[in-house]
Every structure is written in C-alpha cells, then in structure tokens.
Enzyme design. Structure first.
Site, short mmCIF file in Angstrom:
data_model
loop_
_atom_site.label_atom_id
_atom_site.label_comp_id
_atom_site.label_asym_id
_atom_site.label_seq_id
_atom_site.Cartn_x
_atom_site.Cartn_y
_atom_site.Cartn_z
N GLY A 194 -2.83 54.79 67.30
CA GLY A 194 -1.38 53.89 66.71
C GLY A 194 -2.18 52.90 66.16
O GLY A 194 -3.09 52.46 65.54
N GLY A 195 -1.73 51.58 66.90
CA GLY A 195 -2.11 50.34 66.38
C GLY A 195 -3.48 50.04 66.84
O GLY A 195 -4.35 49.03 65.70
N GLY A 429 -19.48 54.98 30.50
CA GLY A 429 -18.57 54.16 31.44
C GLY A 429 -19.47 53.80 32.59
O GLY A 429 -19.11 52.68 33.01
N ALA A 430 -20.07 54.82 33.21
CA ALA A 430 -20.73 54.52 34.51
C ALA A 430 -21.98 53.39 34.30
O ALA A 430 -22.23 52.88 35.06
CB ALA A 430 -21.40 55.87 35.05
C1 HXC Z 1 1.14 53.30 78.08
C2 HXC Z 1 -0.69 54.47 78.13
C3 HXC Z 1 -0.83 54.47 76.52
C4 HXC Z 1 0.17 53.96 75.70
C5 HXC Z 1 -2.49 56.11 77.48
N1 HXC Z 1 -1.64 55.49 78.19
N2 HXC Z 1 -1.71 55.60 76.16
N3 HXC Z 1 0.10 53.95 78.57
N4 HXC Z 1 1.07 53.06 76.70
N5 HXC Z 1 0.16 53.96 74.76
C6 HXC Z 1 -1.88 55.88 79.88
C7 HXC Z 1 -1.59 57.00 80.36
O1 HXC Z 1 -0.24 57.07 80.78
C8 HXC Z 1 -2.52 57.14 81.50
O2 HXC Z 1 -2.07 56.32 82.71
C9 HXC Z 1 -3.93 56.27 80.94
O3 HXC Z 1 -3.31 55.47 79.98
C10 HXC Z 1 -5.10 57.24 80.65
O4 HXC Z 1 -4.55 58.28 79.68
P1 HXC Z 1 -4.55 59.72 79.37
O5 HXC Z 1 -3.50 60.36 78.68
O6 HXC Z 1 -4.65 60.34 80.90
O7 HXC Z 1 -6.01 59.89 78.86
P2 HXC Z 1 -6.90 60.64 77.82
O8 HXC Z 1 -6.34 62.33 78.33
O9 HXC Z 1 -8.02 60.34 77.61
O10 HXC Z 1 -5.80 60.61 76.32
C11 HXC Z 1 -5.97 59.15 75.91
C12 HXC Z 1 -5.03 59.31 74.73
C13 HXC Z 1 -3.60 59.67 75.14
C14 HXC Z 1 -5.39 60.02 73.70
C15 HXC Z 1 -4.93 57.56 73.97
O11 HXC Z 1 -2.91 58.85 76.41
C16 HXC Z 1 -2.50 59.42 74.19
O12 HXC Z 1 -2.35 60.25 73.20
N6 HXC Z 1 -1.68 58.34 74.57
C17 HXC Z 1 -0.58 57.80 73.58
C18 HXC Z 1 -1.08 57.40 72.17
C19 HXC Z 1 -0.09 57.05 71.02
O13 HXC Z 1 0.74 57.80 70.67
N7 HXC Z 1 -0.14 55.86 70.94
C20 HXC Z 1 0.80 55.35 69.88
C21 HXC Z 1 1.62 54.24 70.38
S1 HXC Z 1 2.36 53.53 69.05
P3 HXC Z 1 -2.08 56.94 84.11
O14 HXC Z 1 -1.32 56.20 85.00
O15 HXC Z 1 -1.46 58.63 84.05
O16 HXC Z 1 -3.46 57.09 84.48
C22 HXC Z 1 1.57 52.32 68.18
C23 HXC Z 1 2.14 51.73 67.02
C24 HXC Z 1 1.57 50.32 66.83
O17 HXC Z 1 0.53 52.04 68.69
C25 HXC Z 1 2.35 49.54 65.72
C26 HXC Z 1 1.76 50.10 64.34
C27 HXC Z 1 2.66 49.27 63.26
#
Ligand code: HXC
Length: 539
Positions: A194-195, A429-430
């Site tokens: 994401g961000g 051109g290159a």
């Molecule tokens: C809150 C989060 C989090 C998030 C991970 N965690 N991502 N908590 N918000 N975005 C937490 C998990 O719940 C977990 O907490 C701990 O971090 C570790 O994550 P795991 O999943 O256990 O680790 P891993 O298996 O290594 O996977 C990592 C990961 C996965 C691939 C990053 O966590 C994931 O897919 N997260 C979501 C990613 C995502 O879709 N983010 C996009 C957000 S939108 P616990 O308590 O269980 O230890 C965005 C938009 C921004 O960012 C704006 C743009 C314009």
C-alpha cells in the site's frame, strides 16, 4: 472544603527544604522514571517479535539505524510520541508508534532518517507514525540534507481508518515537494504494501533486500481474495522481480547489512541538496592517465559486440563505478563514478546486450537518471554505441515514441555540464537523442571508429539504391558494393567533425584526460532555464 495549613505549618514548611540527600533521591527517581519510559519504548513490539524479526533474517529498526549512520551520531526525535488511540478512539496506543526517527551523519555529513518497526503492528502507518516521519522530512528540506527511509511496513494502519490514509497523503505530498531539493532514498527491508510502496516510488532511489523484502500494492492474500490466484510474495513483489522486470528497484543487496552499506556508498556520490555540489574525493588517479588498451576495444567487425564497461572502468577514477539498475534494461548502463575527483553521472549504450539498442525500458531508465543528475548538479557523461531505436510492433505498441521522447526531453532540459563520446554506432534518431550537440551537449568527441549516419550501411543502400539493385544482373553483389561505398562515404566521424557537430576525433586512449579537461573548463557553466512553472515531460 479545601484544607488550609496553619501559619505555623506554613512557616515550618518554608523552613524545611529537602535535605541534599532527599533532593538527590528525588532527581534519581525522576531520571529512573525517564530511563524506564525510554527503555520500554526501545523494546518496540517486545522481545519475542524482535527474535522473530531476527529469525526472518531481518535486523530491527534500531539496529538498522546503527549500521546506516556513523557510530554514535544518531540523535532521536519523538521517542516518547504515541498515537491518539485511532479513528474510533478505542484502539491501543503504542510508544513510539512503530517508527524510529531522527538524524545522524554518514561520513561526517548530516542525513535524516526514519526506520519503521515491523514488531509494532507490522510497521503499519498511523497518524502519530506519519507525523514523526513528516517532522524529519521537514527538517531535512529546511536544512538541506538527504532523507533515508528504512521501510518495513504493511501500509496504512487499518484500525486508524481514514486517519491513516490522510497521514499517507501528508507523506506523499512531502515526497513530491522535496523532489529535486534533497536526495530521497528508500530502503525496502520487509514486506511493504500500500502506502509503504507509493511513498518510496516517489523518492529518487529504491534499495531492496533479497529474500526478505517485498513491494506490492496489496499482498498475496488480497490478490487471492480478489483474483482467485495464488501467488508467492517473491513472485508478486520480490527484489528480483522489481530489479529485473518492473524496474521499480534501483539496487538489490543480499542482506540488511550490505544494503545499508551500499546506501552509505551512494550518499558519498551525492550532494546534500540541490544548492550544493557533490563532495570531491581524490582517489589519487592521475588526470592525465591514458589507456592504450582502449585503442583496440572496438572490434573490426561492426556487428561484433564488446563490453562497454571496459571503457567505463578505464576512464573513471580508480575504476570505481556505482551502477544504477544494473539488472534492468541492461542495453543501457547508468551510474555514478568520479572523474578528477568530482562525481559524474554516466549514461552508456551497452553493445553486448541487444546490440545497445534503445527500447522503452532503456529510455525510461536513462531519462530518470538524467533528470536526477541534472537537478543535483552532477555533470553527465555519455558513451555512445547505439544502432537506433528498437523497431517492431511490440515496442511501438508499448509506446516507444512516448518513452523515447522522455529521454530526448530529459537531455534537452539538462543544464549541467554535458559531454559525449561516440565510440562506435550513432544512427538516426538515437544519435540525436544520445546527448548530441544538436540538443545542447557542451562537448562532443568521437573515436575514429565512430559511425555517425542516418541509417546503417546495408539498410541505407537498400533504400537509396533499391531500383538499381532490383534491376541488376547480380542483386546481391550490387547491394554489397553499394553498401561498402556508403560505408566509405558516410559511415565515419569525419563528416560530423567537418561540420563542427563533433568537437574532435580523439585517440581512444586519451578519453579520460579529454573528458576531465572538458569538465574542468565547464566548471563555470552558467545554467539558465526559461521562466515557466514547469515543462510538460511526456510521462
Ligand atoms: C494494521 C497490520 C497491517 C496494517 C500488518 N499488520 N499490516 N496492522 N494495519 N496495514 C499487523 C498484522 O495484523 C500482524 O499483527 C502484524 O502486523 C504482522 O503481520 P503479519 O501478517 O503477521 O506478517 P506477514 O505474514 O509477514 O505479512 C506481512 C504483510 C501482511 C504482507 C504486510 O500483514 C499484509 O498483507 N498486510 C496488509 C497489507 C495491505 O494490504 N496494506 C494496504 C493498506 S492500504 P499481529 O497482532 O497479528 O502480530 C494502504 C493505502 C495507503 O496502505 C494510501 C494510498 C493512497
């Protein structure tokens, strides 16, 4: 009712200040409370998660900062900052909010940094976390020092809802506004989503660590839910994918330690901001050093390849070259080196990969590099051996016109000292695009092996002698004769030298010396731009 002391009590209190012993004890209690508070915060998500981080082959946020900066130089901000408790007011708060921020030095020069702590809610970005990053970014811009982000984050903290999205907006805005003012460097040191990938994408250089770092808009789980496709972290956004295929990563390193070391190396080539020049570093390599081996680098047969890196290493101080995106669009080579002690940005066609042709990816790669060098006062050196733009439907449909135009635009807009050496082919051109005199290069040299023309000999003969060849008794022989005739007449550097498009045809062995002397006289080049808000680069 409020209790009131008698006059006697008050007099006695006034009379009895704490004994020195009590005063010391009180101070000690306060200091201990501060120490405990700081130590608690330092632990991040706790010992178990720190161990898990180590088990995955990753260092912690603080260990990374230690390695990035000069020993003992780190000064932290906002260690005790916490969040407000999330959008819904009920969520847990975290000391430090999952990011370590501050400043320190790299080889004595100030840099600002933030390092996300995956042990605290996966390094996800909430409001306080973002405010901490914004604070160091603001300081970096104000004082004119690079910002280095060590990213290890799951993106916007889901529990903080729209506040987390707004917080990312604050960072993206700062990334864009700081662009071209201070160097911005991102290290991807864990699974970033994401961000946590958009912000690095707005910075100048992205480092990734093999096998432990990933970049994707959404992780494999979300991909499976949305598209019903199973994919691994590695295939979706591993370091190799981004280094070779997407071109998102500029550098990939085997582990955290080597990654941080390489960042330090890069910083040494760069100025701290757009008002300064990069530091001069004397590598004790004589300016007048010649290399007779270069006289024999280009093969007799014009269709035979050779490695342009031999020429690159030969001309640079101490043969030290930091290649940018070495695994992406390898038909063009970009990177930093030093000549006569000063940093230069080098752009060179690579005849040993796709004959050094310019295609979509090569144009994009080089254009962005040229823009970086120009905005940070780094002179550009171009070594040319290019047969042309890659022909065919794949490239045309991929937008070669648009992408090629980026490189053209980037060179034309560049006002830093620009020097070109045509080593062999420079066709069509290159030829114009690769920093020719016609688009504002300051000094253009050619080796005697240079071939500067509109088309290659065979292609040109086929066009201009088509009727004669078709009606000839032996078309093959006629084509061959006409091709050789064209080569003798047009395919050399001397026509261009006569026109002044080439400032001199030089002995290859003297290339280093000639470039450095040109750089020396171009020191005082006046850099002017037309008055306008900004141009409209063909993105
Ligand atoms: C809150 C989060 C989090 C998030 C991970 N965690 N991502 N908590 N918000 N975005 C937490 C998990 O719940 C977990 O907490 C701990 O971090 C570790 O994550 P795991 O999943 O256990 O680790 P891993 O298996 O290594 O996977 C990592 C990961 C996965 C691939 C990053 O966590 C994931 O897919 N997260 C979501 C990613 C995502 O879709 N983010 C996009 C957000 S939108 P616990 O308590 O269980 O230890 C965005 C938009 C921004 O960012 C704006 C743009 C314009």
């Amino acid at each position: 009712m409020k209790e009131r002391g008698t006059r006697k009590d008050i007099r006695e209190k006034k009379k009895k200040p704490p004994s020195p012993h009590e005063a010391v004890q009180e101070s000690q209690r306060t200091l201990k409370a501060l120490e405990d508070m700081r130590n608690d915060t330092m632990k991040g998500g706790g010992i178990e998660l720190i161990e898990e981080q180590h088990r995955r082959g990753k260092l912690t946020a603080r260990e990374r900062i230690e390695l990035l900066l000069d020993e003992g130089s780190f000064e932290e901000f906002d260690l005790l900052k916490t969040g407000r408790g999330g959008a819904f007011g009920r969520e847990q708060t975290y000391p430090g909010d999952g990011v370590v921020t501050g400043h320190g030095t790299i080889d004595g020069r100030e840099v600002f940094t933030f390092s996300q702590d995956f042990t605290v809610r996966g390094g996800s970005l909430g409001e306080a976390h973002s405010q901490k990053i914004s604070k160091v970014m603001d300081h970096a811009v104000r004082v004119g020092a690079p910002i280095i982000g060590l990213n290890d984050s799951g993106g916007a903290r889901i529990q903080e809802g729209v506040d987390a999205l707004a917080s990312y907006g604050d960072i993206f805005k700062r990334n864009a506004l700081a662009s071209g003012i201070i160097p911005q460097i991102s290290c991807i040191m864990g699974p970033c989503a994401g961000g946590a990938v958009y912000s690095p994408a707005l910075t100048d250089f992205i480092f990734m660590v093999e096998d432990t770092s990933y970049m994707y808009v959404t992780g494999p789980n979300v991909v499976e839910t949305v598209t019903h496709t199973e994919i691994t972290h590695e295939d979706l956004g591993g370091a190799k994918i981004h280094a070779e295929k997407s071109g998102v990563a500029h550098f990939i390193l085997p582990n955290d330690i080597m990654c941080l070391r390489e960042v330090r190396r890069l910083i040494n080539y760069l100025p701290s901001n757009n008002r300064q020049r990069a530091p001069i570093l004397d590598l004790s390599d004589p300016v007048g050093r010649t290399d007779p081996a270069l006289d024999y680098l280009v093969p007799e047969n014009p269709n035979q390849s050779y490695d342009m890196k031999v020429a690159i290493n030969s001309i640079l101080d101490g043969a030290e070259f930091l290649e940018v995106q070495p695994h992406y669009a390898r038909n063009i080579v970009c990177g930093f080196g030093r000549m006569g002690g000063q940093t230069i940005g080098l752009v060179a066609n690579q005849p040993s990969v796709l004959a050094g042709v310019l295609d979509n990816n090569a144009s994009n790669k080089a254009a962005r590099f040229v823009r970086f060098c120009d905005v940070f006062n780094i002179p550009l050196i171009c070594l040319v051996d290019v047969p042309g733009f890659m022909p065919g439907p794949e490239q045309e449909q991929g937008g070669i016109i648009r992408h090629g135009a980026k490189l053209l635009y980037a060179f034309i807009e560049a006002t830093v000292p620009r020097i070109t050496v045509i080593v062999r082919k420079a066709y069509g051109g290159a030829y114009v695009v690769m920093n020719s005199k016609h688009i504002g290069s300051d000094i253009n040299y050619a080796w005697p092996t240079a071939e500067i023309a509109v088309l290659g000999p065979k292609g040109a003969a086929e066009v201009i002698y088509r009727k004669e060849i078709q009606s000839a008794a032996d078309p093959e022989k006629t084509l061959s004769l006409r091709t050789e005739e064209y080569r003798q007449t047009y395919v050399n550097p001397f026509l261009s030298a006569r026109r002044g498009y080439i400032d001199d045809v030089i002995f290859p062995r003297d290339t280093r010396h000639r470039i450095i002397r040109s750089l020396q006289f171009l020191e005082g080049k006046k850099r002017e731009r037309p008055e306008r808000l900004h141009g409209n680069i063909p993105l």
